[in-house]
Write a protein that holds these residues in place. Structure first.
Motif, PDB file in Angstrom:
ATOM      1  N   ILE A   1       4.134  14.700 -11.517  1.00  0.00           N
ATOM      2  CA  ILE A   1       4.749  14.922 -12.828  1.00  0.00           C
ATOM      3  C   ILE A   1       3.672  15.188 -13.880  1.00  0.00           C
ATOM      4  CG2 ILE A   1       6.090  13.839 -14.662  1.00  0.00           C
ATOM      5  CD1 ILE A   1       7.668  12.402 -12.472  1.00  0.00           C
ATOM      6  N   ALA A   2       2.596  14.419 -13.845  1.00  0.00           N
ATOM      7  CA  ALA A   2       1.521  14.596 -14.829  1.00  0.00           C
ATOM      8  C   ALA A   2       0.854  15.961 -14.696  1.00  0.00           C
ATOM      9  CB  ALA A   2       0.491  13.482 -14.679  1.00  0.00           C
ATOM     10  N   VAL A   3       0.621  16.402 -13.465  1.00  0.00           N
ATOM     11  CA  VAL A   3       0.000  17.719 -13.263  1.00  0.00           C
ATOM     12  C   VAL A   3       0.926  18.818 -13.753  1.00  0.00           C
ATOM     13  CG1 VAL A   3      -0.723  19.357 -11.471  1.00  0.00           C
ATOM     14  CG2 VAL A   3      -1.547  17.004 -11.412  1.00  0.00           C
ATOM     15  N   GLY A   4       2.217  18.710 -13.460  1.00  0.00           N
ATOM     16  CA  GLY A   4       3.171  19.706 -13.942  1.00  0.00           C
ATOM     17  C   GLY A   4       3.207  19.766 -15.455  1.00  0.00           C
TER      18      GLY A   4
ATOM     19  N   GLY B   1       7.096  19.847 -11.433  1.00  0.00           N
ATOM     20  CA  GLY B   1       6.291  18.681 -11.054  1.00  0.00           C
ATOM     21  C   GLY B   1       7.162  17.529 -10.597  1.00  0.00           C
ATOM     22  N   PHE B   2       8.285  17.335 -11.288  1.00  0.00           N
ATOM     23  CA  PHE B   2       9.224  16.297 -10.880  1.00  0.00           C
ATOM     24  C   PHE B   2       9.768  16.587  -9.488  1.00  0.00           C
ATOM     25  CE2 PHE B   2      13.519  14.555 -10.611  1.00  0.00           C
ATOM     26  CZ  PHE B   2      13.252  13.209 -10.849  1.00  0.00           C
ATOM     27  N   ALA B   3      10.141  17.846  -9.242  1.00  0.00           N
ATOM     28  CA  ALA B   3      10.661  18.221  -7.917  1.00  0.00           C
ATOM     29  C   ALA B   3       9.592  18.027  -6.836  1.00  0.00           C
ATOM     30  CB  ALA B   3      11.148  19.660  -7.936  1.00  0.00           C
ATOM     31  N   ALA B   4       8.361  18.391  -7.156  1.00  0.00           N
ATOM     32  CA  ALA B   4       7.272  18.190  -6.189  1.00  0.00           C
ATOM     33  C   ALA B   4       7.036  16.708  -5.928  1.00  0.00           C
ATOM     34  CB  ALA B   4       5.991  18.842  -6.702  1.00  0.00           C
ATOM     35  N   GLY B   5       7.151  15.886  -6.959  1.00  0.00           N
ATOM     36  CA  GLY B   5       7.001  14.444  -6.784  1.00  0.00           C
ATOM     37  C   GLY B   5       8.094  13.861  -5.914  1.00  0.00           C
ATOM     38  N   VAL B   6       9.321  14.290  -6.123  1.00  0.00           N
ATOM     39  CA  VAL B   6      10.432  13.819  -5.297  1.00  0.00           C
ATOM     40  C   VAL B   6      10.227  14.255  -3.848  1.00  0.00           C
ATOM     41  CG1 VAL B   6      12.918  14.083  -4.878  1.00  0.00           C
ATOM     42  CG2 VAL B   6      12.077  13.667  -7.189  1.00  0.00           C
ATOM     43  N   LEU B   7       9.783  15.482  -3.644  1.00  0.00           N
ATOM     44  CA  LEU B   7       9.531  15.968  -2.290  1.00  0.00           C
ATOM     45  C   LEU B   7       8.414  15.156  -1.620  1.00  0.00           C
ATOM     46  CD1 LEU B   7      10.228  18.077  -0.145  1.00  0.00           C
ATOM     47  CD2 LEU B   7       8.493  19.551  -1.152  1.00  0.00           C
TER      48      LEU B   7
ATOM     49  N   ALA C   1       0.824  -1.207   0.000  1.00  0.00           N
ATOM     50  CA  ALA C   1       0.000   0.000   0.000  1.00  0.00           C
ATOM     51  C   ALA C   1       0.861   1.261   0.000  1.00  0.00           C
ATOM     52  CB  ALA C   1      -0.942  -0.002   1.205  1.00  0.00           C
ATOM     53  N   LEU C   2       1.923   1.253   0.796  1.00  0.00           N
ATOM     54  CA  LEU C   2       2.813   2.412   0.835  1.00  0.00           C
ATOM     55  C   LEU C   2       3.504   2.603  -0.514  1.00  0.00           C
ATOM     56  CD1 LEU C   2       4.101   4.687   2.482  1.00  0.00           C
ATOM     57  CD2 LEU C   2       5.884   3.062   3.138  1.00  0.00           C
ATOM     58  N   GLY C   3       3.932   1.519  -1.136  1.00  0.00           N
ATOM     59  CA  GLY C   3       4.576   1.613  -2.442  1.00  0.00           C
ATOM     60  C   GLY C   3       3.644   2.164  -3.506  1.00  0.00           C
ATOM     61  N   LEU C   4       2.394   1.705  -3.503  1.00  0.00           N
ATOM     62  CA  LEU C   4       1.425   2.217  -4.472  1.00  0.00           C
ATOM     63  C   LEU C   4       1.116   3.691  -4.222  1.00  0.00           C
ATOM     64  CD1 LEU C   4      -1.016  -0.802  -4.765  1.00  0.00           C
ATOM     65  CD2 LEU C   4       0.541   0.063  -6.501  1.00  0.00           C
ATOM     66  N   LYS C   5       1.024   4.064  -2.953  1.00  0.00           N
ATOM     67  CA  LYS C   5       0.745   5.461  -2.620  1.00  0.00           C
ATOM     68  C   LYS C   5       1.888   6.358  -3.089  1.00  0.00           C
ATOM     69  CE  LYS C   5       0.436   8.555   1.265  1.00  0.00           C
ATOM     70  NZ  LYS C   5       1.206   8.807   2.445  1.00  0.00           N
ATOM     71  N   ILE C   6       3.105   5.948  -2.804  1.00  0.00           N
ATOM     72  CA  ILE C   6       4.263   6.755  -3.176  1.00  0.00           C
ATOM     73  C   ILE C   6       4.375   6.877  -4.697  1.00  0.00           C
ATOM     74  CG2 ILE C   6       6.790   6.740  -3.211  1.00  0.00           C
ATOM     75  CD1 ILE C   6       6.694   5.627  -0.376  1.00  0.00           C
ATOM     76  N   SER C   7       4.220   5.773  -5.400  1.00  0.00           N
ATOM     77  CA  SER C   7       4.358   5.830  -6.856  1.00  0.00           C
ATOM     78  C   SER C   7       3.239   6.647  -7.499  1.00  0.00           C
ATOM     79  CB  SER C   7       4.386   4.418  -7.446  1.00  0.00           C
ATOM     80  OG  SER C   7       3.171   3.751  -7.205  1.00  0.00           O
TER      81      SER C   7
END
Length: 117
Positions: free
Chosen positions: A58-61, A86-92, A45-51
């Motif tokens: 990224i998609a929103v950006g 978006g990539f930076a926000a995803g990494v954060l 569940a954590l892996g799916l949430k994170i991914s």
């Protein structure tokens, strides 16, 4: 006759004690398997949430950058810049979910806020 009855009762008691010990061992093994599978489900569940959070950021950006380029006529620069943001926000978001970075004080729970009057 009484001696035979006592021996028979003693044999039954031993047999029942052995069966109960076997049932207890089976229940303990089943509880251990359940605990392991629960831990596995939590990890999945954590892996799916994170991914999903990473891909969504990224998609929103990219979508906002495309729309900015489309309506403002800025060429590929809006897409490139907002895709990188978006990539930076995803990494954060991934780092926050894993616990490497703490959530900002303004976005946390009510305990993070000062006393209200």
């Amino acid at each position: 006759m009484t001696g035979d009855r006592d021996e028979s009762l003693e044999q039954r008691r031993k047999r029942l004690a052995a069966e109960l010990a076997e049932v207890d061992a089976d229940e303990a093994a089943e509880a251990k398997r359940d605990a392991q599978s629960e831990e596995s489900r939590r990890g999945m569940a954590l892996g799916l949430k994170i991914s999903s959070e990473f891909i969504a950021a990224i998609a929103v950006g990219a979508m906002l950058g495309y729309l900015l380029d489309r309506f403002a006529g800025t060429g590929p620069w809006g897409l490139v810049i907002l895709l990188l943001l978006g990539f930076a926000a995803g990494v954060l978001n991934v780092m926050r979910a894993v616990g490497v970075v703490a959530t900002p004080p303004g976005l946390g729970s009510k305990q993070d806020k000062g006393p209200t009057r």
